[in-house]
Write a protein that holds these residues in place. Structure first.
Motif, mmCIF file in Angstrom:
data_model
loop_
_atom_site.group_PDB
_atom_site.id
_atom_site.type_symbol
_atom_site.label_atom_id
_atom_site.label_comp_id
_atom_site.label_asym_id
_atom_site.label_seq_id
_atom_site.Cartn_x
_atom_site.Cartn_y
_atom_site.Cartn_z
ATOM 1 N N LYS A 124 0.824 -1.216 0.000
ATOM 2 C CA LYS A 124 0.000 0.000 0.000
ATOM 3 C C LYS A 124 0.862 1.271 0.000
ATOM 4 C CE LYS A 124 -1.032 -0.182 4.959
ATOM 5 N NZ LYS A 124 0.347 0.179 5.271
ATOM 6 N N LEU A 127 3.292 2.420 -5.687
ATOM 7 C CA LEU A 127 2.338 2.809 -6.720
ATOM 8 C C LEU A 127 2.678 2.113 -8.026
ATOM 9 C CD1 LEU A 127 0.080 4.908 -7.520
ATOM 10 C CD2 LEU A 127 1.939 6.336 -8.283
ATOM 11 N N GLY A 151 -5.233 -2.507 0.352
ATOM 12 C CA GLY A 151 -5.157 -1.296 -0.492
ATOM 13 C C GLY A 151 -3.919 -1.325 -1.345
ATOM 14 N N ASN A 153 -2.105 1.197 -4.651
ATOM 15 C CA ASN A 153 -2.260 2.427 -5.405
ATOM 16 C C ASN A 153 -1.964 2.176 -6.871
ATOM 17 O OD1 ASN A 153 -2.692 4.030 -3.018
ATOM 18 N ND2 ASN A 153 -0.554 3.516 -2.559
ATOM 19 N N LYS A 155 -2.436 3.848 -10.907
ATOM 20 C CA LYS A 155 -2.808 4.928 -11.847
ATOM 21 C C LYS A 155 -2.738 4.331 -13.235
ATOM 22 C CE LYS A 155 -2.603 8.524 -8.970
ATOM 23 N NZ LYS A 155 -3.889 8.965 -8.462
ATOM 24 N N LYS A 178 7.686 3.645 -7.047
ATOM 25 C CA LYS A 178 6.719 3.405 -8.132
ATOM 26 C C LYS A 178 7.310 2.583 -9.270
ATOM 27 C CE LYS A 178 7.385 8.306 -9.242
ATOM 28 N NZ LYS A 178 8.128 8.535 -8.006
#
Ligand SMILES: Cc1ncc(COP(=O)(O)O)c(C=O)c1O
Length: 398
Positions: A124, A127, A151, A153, A155, A178
């Motif tokens: 979590k 990303l 959770g 993340n 995009k 990320k």
């Protein structure tokens, strides 16, 4: 209310079956590579991912049989415990060298490779930035992380749109860990990721790069080393994933990268630890196909030549082949019903292809996915083009 109510209400597939336009789960009675027997008839197969045509190669079949004779039909356990053979380790070493990474780790399917690698790396606090049209197993890896770590993340950026990727990256906190994930060759439309720009952005915004090269290895590059070789970009790609169910004529998959990262995935990936390992015949098949690819790059070149020919010829006939540059050549029709109708007439005319509709492609971009094998003969391809021309004209598509 009953949990099975939804099953009783699902009638769409049965309706299509009654209309004779249901294209899925069609059994193959005999497999002769570019030609198969279906419904008792000989059919030209342009809907397979057997890109190098090696599933019926006698050398590959013999290697699989010998592995069964020596090790049996199953490993009867997880890699973690009793399910590791010397063969797995030999294959991992050879695969790492092939894609120019330090280490590799095999999973029992390509799907599990993405599921395992992504769900293990993404917590979590991290990303993932993903192309919207990446393969479902990439998204499922992200969803599994979300379940495991309460959770995750994520995009998304527009398909292969590097300006949109930069828009996403530029809005992120600079020190959040990320990783950008992309298919190397996109599975439905055969277009190649814009890797030069993607790695440039990854460098600028300090993101790791993960390439799913399921449709790239054995297909792209002078020696079949995939998307990295096509662009001659190696070190900037941190992780390469691939399946064995396409060019490698088997079942399974792998992830390759830096030794410490692979070591970590090996100890935490649930789809590796809680599932039985690749059976001996599957490993031996990949070892043999890898050897053939390296000794006979001409089969890769033949496949590439066929892909280029089909793109050229379909375009000359007036079909829309999108941005494909590979042996996956989409014939974009747009409308779902017309696509199914085209598929059915094509099949009646002795050609098997794959109809693809939303959500596998965006709505209004329904297509007939055609894909080729190094073992297709020119006369097979000419018959295919002829049938497409006739049906395309009759249906007013060209
Ligand atoms: C891009 C991509 N990644 C992963 C997979 C999953 O591989 P497998 O079929 O070996 O589970 C596929 C297969 O369809 C694919 O096309």
């Amino acid at each position: 209310m009953d949990i099975f109510d939804k099953c009783l209400k699902f009638t769409r597939a049965k309706e299509a079956m009654e209309m004779g336009i249901y294209p899925y789960f069609k059994p193959i009675q005999e497999n002769h590579g570019p030609r198969v027997i279906m419904d008792g008839k000989e059919i030209i197969m342009i809907g397979s991912n057997n890109y190098l045509g090696l599933t019926k190669d006698p050398r590959v079949q013999e290697a699989a049989i010998k592995a069964i004779e020596k090790y049996g039909t199953s490993c009867s356990g997880s890699r973690f415990l009793n399910g590791t053979l010397e063969l797995h380790e030999e294959l991992e070493e050879k695969l790492a060298a092939f894609v120019k990474k330090e280490s590799a780790l095999c999973f029992s399917t390509g799907y599990q490779s993405n599921l395992g690698a992504i769900s293990t790396l993404l917590t979590k606090d991290d990303l993932i930035i993903t192309d919207k049209t990446n393969h479902a197993s990439i998204f499922d890896g992200i969803f599994l992380s979300a379940g495991l770590h309460m959770g995750a993340n994520i995009k998304r950026y527009k398909h292969n749109d590097m300006d949109d990727l930069e828009r996403v990256l530029s809005k992120l906190e600079s020190d959040i860990p990320k990783m950008i994930i992309t298919d190397g060759v996109f599975s439905m439309e055969g277009d190649l990721v814009n890797l030069p720009r993607l790695v440039e952005l990854a460098g600028k915004y300090r993101a790791r790069v993960y390439v799913d090269d399921a449709h790239g290895l054995g297909v792209e590059g002078e020696t079949g080393r995939g998307t990295q070789e096509y662009y001659n970009i190696w070190d900037e790609v941190d992780l390469v994933m691939c399946t064995f169910s396409k060019s490698f004529a088997s079942l399974g998959g792998f992830i390759a990268g830096k030794s410490e990262v692979i070591h970590y995935i090996k100890h935490f990936a649930r789809p590796l630890i809680f599932s039985a390992s690749m059976p001996p015949a599957n490993i031996a098949t990949v070892l043999k196909t890898l050897e053939i690819i390296q000794k006979e790059p001409q089969i890769v070149h033949r496949l590439q030549k066929i892909g280029q020919k089909m793109i050229r010829e379909f375009q000359a006939l007036g079909f829309n082949t999108g941005e494909s540059k590979t042996p996956i050549v989409p014939i974009i029709i747009g409308n779902d019903d017309k696509t199914f109708q085209f598929w059915a007439i094509l099949f009646q005319n002795g050609v098997y292809s794959n109809p693809v509709i939303s959500p596998a492609v965006p709505p209004d971009r329904a297509l007939i996915r055609t894909s080729y094998m190094a073992t297709h003969e020119d006369r097979d391809l000419d018959i295919v083009l002829d049938k497409f021309k006739k049906i395309g004209k009759e249906m007013g598509i060209i």
